[in-house]
Design a protein around this motif. Sequence first.
Motif, PDB file in Angstrom:
ATOM      1  N   UNK A 400       0.815  -1.207   0.000  1.00  0.00           N
ATOM      2  CA  UNK A 400       0.000   0.000   0.000  1.00  0.00           C
ATOM      3  C   UNK A 400       0.847   1.254   0.000  1.00  0.00           C
ATOM      4  N   UNK A 401       0.360   2.281   0.690  1.00  0.00           N
ATOM      5  CA  UNK A 401       1.077   3.553   0.777  1.00  0.00           C
ATOM      6  C   UNK A 401       0.760   4.210   2.115  1.00  0.00           C
ATOM      7  N   UNK A 402       1.653   5.113   2.539  1.00  0.00           N
ATOM      8  CA  UNK A 402       1.510   5.745   3.853  1.00  0.00           C
ATOM      9  C   UNK A 402       1.997   7.185   3.816  1.00  0.00           C
ATOM     10  N   UNK A 403       1.408   8.004   4.688  1.00  0.00           N
ATOM     11  CA  UNK A 403       1.997   9.292   5.077  1.00  0.00           C
ATOM     12  C   UNK A 403       2.115   9.279   6.595  1.00  0.00           C
ATOM     13  N   UNK A 404       3.062  10.092   7.114  1.00  0.00           N
ATOM     14  CA  UNK A 404       3.243  10.085   8.566  1.00  0.00           C
ATOM     15  C   UNK A 404       3.708  11.437   9.081  1.00  0.00           C
ATOM     16  N   UNK A 426       4.637  13.752   5.708  1.00  0.00           N
ATOM     17  CA  UNK A 426       5.357  13.377   4.500  1.00  0.00           C
ATOM     18  C   UNK A 426       4.889  12.013   4.032  1.00  0.00           C
ATOM     19  N   UNK A 427       4.935  11.813   2.720  1.00  0.00           N
ATOM     20  CA  UNK A 427       4.609  10.509   2.138  1.00  0.00           C
ATOM     21  C   UNK A 427       5.838   9.616   2.206  1.00  0.00           C
ATOM     22  N   UNK A 428       5.609   8.334   2.472  1.00  0.00           N
ATOM     23  CA  UNK A 428       6.709   7.385   2.563  1.00  0.00           C
ATOM     24  C   UNK A 428       6.909   6.708   1.213  1.00  0.00           C
ATOM     25  N   UNK A 429       8.185   6.480   0.870  1.00  0.00           N
ATOM     26  CA  UNK A 429       8.521   5.880  -0.413  1.00  0.00           C
ATOM     27  C   UNK A 429       9.050   4.468  -0.210  1.00  0.00           C
ATOM     28  N   UNK A 430       8.933   3.601  -1.223  1.00  0.00           N
ATOM     29  CA  UNK A 430       9.377   2.207  -1.065  1.00  0.00           C
ATOM     30  C   UNK A 430      10.876   2.115  -0.783  1.00  0.00           C
ATOM     31  N   UNK A 431      11.282   0.977  -0.173  1.00  0.00           N
ATOM     32  CA  UNK A 431      12.680   0.748   0.176  1.00  0.00           C
ATOM     33  C   UNK A 431      12.962   1.166   1.604  1.00  0.00           C
ATOM     34  N   UNK A 432      14.122   0.719   2.110  1.00  0.00           N
ATOM     35  CA  UNK A 432      14.508   1.131   3.460  1.00  0.00           C
ATOM     36  C   UNK A 432      15.029   2.562   3.428  1.00  0.00           C
ATOM     37  N   UNK A 433      14.462   3.404   4.304  1.00  0.00           N
ATOM     38  CA  UNK A 433      14.891   4.799   4.420  1.00  0.00           C
ATOM     39  C   UNK A 433      15.021   5.152   5.893  1.00  0.00           C
ATOM     40  N   UNK A 434      16.028   5.957   6.210  1.00  0.00           N
ATOM     41  CA  UNK A 434      16.185   6.494   7.559  1.00  0.00           C
ATOM     42  C   UNK A 434      15.920   7.986   7.506  1.00  0.00           C
ATOM     43  N   UNK A 435      14.994   8.437   8.334  1.00  0.00           N
ATOM     44  CA  UNK A 435      14.563   9.832   8.324  1.00  0.00           C
ATOM     45  C   UNK A 435      14.876  10.454   9.681  1.00  0.00           C
ATOM     46  N   UNK A 436      15.466  11.632   9.673  1.00  0.00           N
ATOM     47  CA  UNK A 436      15.824  12.303  10.922  1.00  0.00           C
ATOM     48  C   UNK A 436      15.143  13.661  11.009  1.00  0.00           C
ATOM     49  N   UNK A 437      14.924  14.094  12.238  1.00  0.00           N
ATOM     50  CA  UNK A 437      14.405  15.431  12.507  1.00  0.00           C
ATOM     51  C   UNK A 437      15.015  15.921  13.811  1.00  0.00           C
ATOM     52  N   UNK A 438      15.069  17.221  13.986  1.00  0.00           N
ATOM     53  CA  UNK A 438      15.758  17.827  15.122  1.00  0.00           C
ATOM     54  C   UNK A 438      14.805  18.716  15.899  1.00  0.00           C
TER      55      UNK A 438
END
Length: 745
Positions: A400-404, A426-438
């Motif tokens: 499916x698809x996701x936003x978070x 943000x919308x999530x894209x396929x594959x392994x991704x690491x997302x950071x925020x401060x």
Amino acid sequence: MTIPGNFLSETTSSIEPNTSGWRPRLNGTFFNGTGGRVGDRCLGVDSVAAGEVQAETASAYSVLPGETYQVFADASGAAQPERIGIEWLASDGAQVAVTWSDTTEQAMTAWHRVGVAGVCPLGAVSARVLLSFTAAGADVSHYWENIYFGLPHRQQGNLLPFNVESGGELDTTGWAAEANATVGRSVPAVVWSASWYLGGAHVMTLTASAPGDASMVATVRASAQAGVEYLGYTYLGPPTTAADAWVELRFYDAADVQISAVRGPLDAASAGFQRQRVSAVAPAGTATVSIAAGLDGAAAGEVLRVEGTGILASPVLTSGSIVPYADASFEQGPGSWQVVSGPAVLARTSPWGAVGLDGTYALHITSATTAVSTLRSGRFPLGEGITEWRLRVSYQVAAGSWTWTRRVRWYDAGGLEVGTFASSGAALTPGWWSVTSTGTSPAGAVEAELELELTPGVDDSELYLDWVALWRDEPLVETTAHPETGSVTLVMRELSEGQYMTLYRVGADGQRTLVRGSTGMVEDLLVEQDLLVFEDYEAPQGVPVRYWADLVDSGGATAGYRESSTVTVDPGDINEAWLKDPGFPHRNIRVLVQAAPEWTRPVEQAVMRPRGRRHAVVHSDVRGGLEGTLTVWTRSDEERAALHWLLDAGRVLLWQAAPGMGVDDLYVQVGEVSEARVSAYAPEPWRAWSLPLVQQDVPLALGVAATAGRSWRDVLATHGTWQDVMDRYATWEDVLLDRPIAGGG
């Protein structure tokens, strides 16, 4: 591929280029086999007749009575299993005893690990390695490769002793039956990686005595501290994929009463060996920790195999992260994460090894509808004095698809929420991704709670989460000068594991010099963790330098760079100079200079004077480097002893003087040394030293002597008393570098 700590030569270990390290012992002949694991060749042994065939090392190796030694090899045989042994020898070469492994359960042509460990008996001063198999007739071939003999290989930081960790390489006393079980050991034919030295050979076996739950527990209790997070792990070989196999961390108080237990169930993908992990924070009152393994609902006679067991202070996936391992890696389940609203369902991925960024599991999130779901973690203590934070969550869209939206909620000491920071949706894209925020924690915040707001784009969407971290936001590259040691500490954060690094020290003129690490110059170093710390003891004194790291990916493509700000080591008193051992910087000493050398530069020349000619014909080699005598003072008995210690090994040294003294940094070899009193007064501590110096090249292959990660916990885990430590090591330097008396120098 040299096996670390191997007493055997590379030829004897890898059979490259020949079999000269071995000789037939019984009923056998040799040939150069092909298709080896660590090179093309391997040791081929042919039987002369039916019966046992043995081979032995051509040399014997020094051993120390009471010390534990390990031997292992990879073997291959089409029709016959094998065993391996250690023959203990007296000073006259007579046999004192032989320690044999159990015979492998079945023959296997694929390379598989065999091994055993034994305690050197009294009267033995040396040992040989023995290889054995039993042939059904003449001309039966067996193959050996990747052979090791030396001190036991251990997981750094493991709180459990070698016999528990190794699956019973010594005997079965490291484990005890707890319920409905008998405990034994066996040697299954299992293919392990050629470079994996912490597993294989003997494994512990738990056999269910009757239908029902069966378990065994390690007989050793390791010292533990309340409030510290520990990680337990072991390789489990279940009888079937449907078996309910598990590993459990257990905490005990000072009276050896169990306080709590946390279980990590194996979701088996096969009946082979699979590493299962479990982590927990030691509860109040904890004095010791141990580990157990078992089967729930076992059938009578079912066997669980256990190998490669350990307890460690729990690893931090991102350095400085306050998120516990159980909530960051999901190796034993969802941890403290819960769905506080919405239709999402949380579970651990299935089976073992199917999905995981760290370890072998991830958090599996499913949503039957497109309604919004909110997930929250437990609350984690912040510590003191930290306001800037970085949040990282790694994900993979499974269906499916996701936003978070990602949030951190801050709480005060009374449990009241005092603030929030959130990422934009943000919308999530396929594959392994690491997302950071401060974000910034407000005044009064003492705990943090992580929150994910997830919106599926279609029904039946699925998402994997792994590697969650919340850590202090610090510089990616940080340098600190240490005038007291004449060094610079370089800290590099948030590195990507699997990349390769080359690290330079850059002078004011732009000239680059490689920085020394534990295995030599840091050139194409594999990055195996997100934080690396380097101590540069060869940094020049009194002049600004900066550090530059080139990073490439595993395919050799440029992956970026890191650059530090400039840093200067204060040289202090200009009348003093450093004498440093690049490989053993704990021996470095600062001395008071009496007089600098009067330099000479020798040259090898042949002078020929032809008759009838005015000028000679001179054939000259290149002119040599600087040579001269440095004279220094030591001002105390402690300084005198330290200079002796530095000079004792006869290694290449680095001489560094303060800027403006007319001397560049020089690598030198010191010749015959003289030490003279400065007066006739006997108690006078000052000494005048003459140090003849010969300029040398930079020792590029020399690494900084260290045992990465070694701590007092490691010493405690392998020694019962301080007397045991003193008996095993000659000096405190040997304790630091883990160099036991026998074979470790």
